[in-house]
Design a protein around this motif. Structure first.
Motif, PDB file in Angstrom:
ATOM      1  N   ASP A 126      14.332   8.046  -0.226  1.00 33.64           N
ATOM      2  CA  ASP A 126      12.969   8.316   0.241  1.00 33.64           C
ATOM      3  C   ASP A 126      12.893   9.469   1.237  1.00 33.64           C
ATOM      4  N   ASP A 127      13.877   9.579   2.134  1.00 28.43           N
ATOM      5  CA  ASP A 127      13.832  10.649   3.141  1.00 28.43           C
ATOM      6  C   ASP A 127      13.922  12.031   2.505  1.00 28.43           C
ATOM      7  N   ALA A 179      10.233  12.357  -0.072  1.00 30.19           N
ATOM      8  CA  ALA A 179       8.897  12.581   0.503  1.00 30.19           C
ATOM      9  C   ALA A 179       8.586  14.066   0.709  1.00 30.19           C
ATOM     10  N   PRO A 180       9.480  14.875   1.308  1.00 32.85           N
ATOM     11  CA  PRO A 180       9.178  16.306   1.440  1.00 32.85           C
ATOM     12  C   PRO A 180       9.076  17.030   0.089  1.00 32.85           C
ATOM     13  N   THR A 194       1.085  14.497   3.938  1.00 37.00           N
ATOM     14  CA  THR A 194       2.324  14.795   4.660  1.00 37.00           C
ATOM     15  C   THR A 194       3.436  13.876   4.147  1.00 37.00           C
ATOM     16  N   PRO A 195       4.691  14.228   4.403  1.00 40.81           N
ATOM     17  CA  PRO A 195       5.780  13.331   4.005  1.00 40.81           C
ATOM     18  C   PRO A 195       5.622  11.916   4.570  1.00 40.81           C
ATOM     19  N   GLU A 196       5.082  11.805   5.762  1.00 40.60           N
ATOM     20  CA  GLU A 196       4.868  10.481   6.363  1.00 40.60           C
ATOM     21  C   GLU A 196       3.824   9.674   5.578  1.00 40.60           C
ATOM     22  N   GLU A 197       2.807  10.342   5.073  1.00 41.82           N
ATOM     23  CA  GLU A 197       1.790   9.661   4.267  1.00 41.82           C
ATOM     24  C   GLU A 197       2.318   9.322   2.873  1.00 41.82           C
ATOM     25  N   ARG A 239       5.637   8.703   2.067  1.00 42.48           N
ATOM     26  CA  ARG A 239       6.778   7.775   2.073  1.00 42.48           C
ATOM     27  C   ARG A 239       6.399   6.352   1.646  1.00 42.48           C
ATOM     28  N   PRO A 240       5.295   5.733   2.159  1.00 41.61           N
ATOM     29  CA  PRO A 240       4.982   4.362   1.720  1.00 41.61           C
ATOM     30  C   PRO A 240       4.575   4.255   0.246  1.00 41.61           C
TER      31      PRO A 240
END
Length: 197
Positions: A144-145, A148-149, A175-178, A180-181
């Motif tokens: 996932d890390d 996502a990007p 964004t990658p944070e959005e 990831r889930p």
């Protein structure tokens, strides 16, 4: 350079609507059929509808006839992905946007149930083909890390091509944070070289 879909009809012969807006399009554009002895509509196995088949054939012809764009970091280039059918063993070809991130090349799929993604899950050996080149490759699912990007880059690069991003659970500015889930419904594969015997 003209858009690879310029001049290709984008409406659906089955429902009349634009492709990738109705549920059956997002689920792989399953062909609608009337079940024998039934008044309702059912679905045949996951068979692309006529517009998707024509669209893919047109894109493949165009990719294989035009000089290839380079795959640069932060962008994408169109290629033809050659896989082996997981059940039939036949060679399958799919037009694909290959994404460049951090010096690596990736394939991004908004639905892991698409045929090409399932073929690669069964056999990661493939080839990435352009007019001038055919590169034997293998694919590896990424954590996932890393994923996502890559998805964020893909969506940003494809922002002007709604048919390419409408199936994703996030928008082109995510964004990658959005992202990831939501990676449980997205498959990201890193392309690596494959030795040919």
């Amino acid at each position: 350079m003209p858009h690879p879909l310029q001049g290709v009809r984008r409406g659906c012969n089955l429902c009349g609507g634009p492709v990738a807006t109705r549920p059956e399009h997002r689920m792989g554009h399953r062909s609608r059929i009337r079940r024998a002895g039934s008044r309702g509509r059912g679905y045949r196995r996951n068979v692309p509808g006529p517009d998707l088949v024509a669209l893919n054939a047109s894109m493949i012809d165009r990719i294989l006839s035009e000089p290839p764009d380079p795959i640069v970091d932060g962008g994408y280039a169109l290629r033809v992905l050659r896989t082996r059918g997981r059940r039939s063993g036949r060679v399958r070809v799919t037009p694909m946007g290959v994404v460049g991130v951090g010096g690596s090349h990736y394939l991004v799929c908004p639905d892991p149930n698409r045929d090409w993604a399932r073929n690669l899950a069964a056999d990661p050996a493939c080839a990435v083909v352009s007019r001038d080149d055919e590169r034997p490759a293998t694919t590896v699912a990424v954590p996932d890390d890393e994923a996502a990007p890559v998805v964020a880059t893909y969506l940003s690069a494809m922002r002007d091509l709604p048919f390419a991003i409408n199936s994703f659970p996030v928008g082109p500015d995510a964004t990658p944070e959005e992202i990831r889930p939501r990676l449980g419904t997205i498959r990201v594969l890193r392309l690596g070289p494959r030795r040919v015997a």
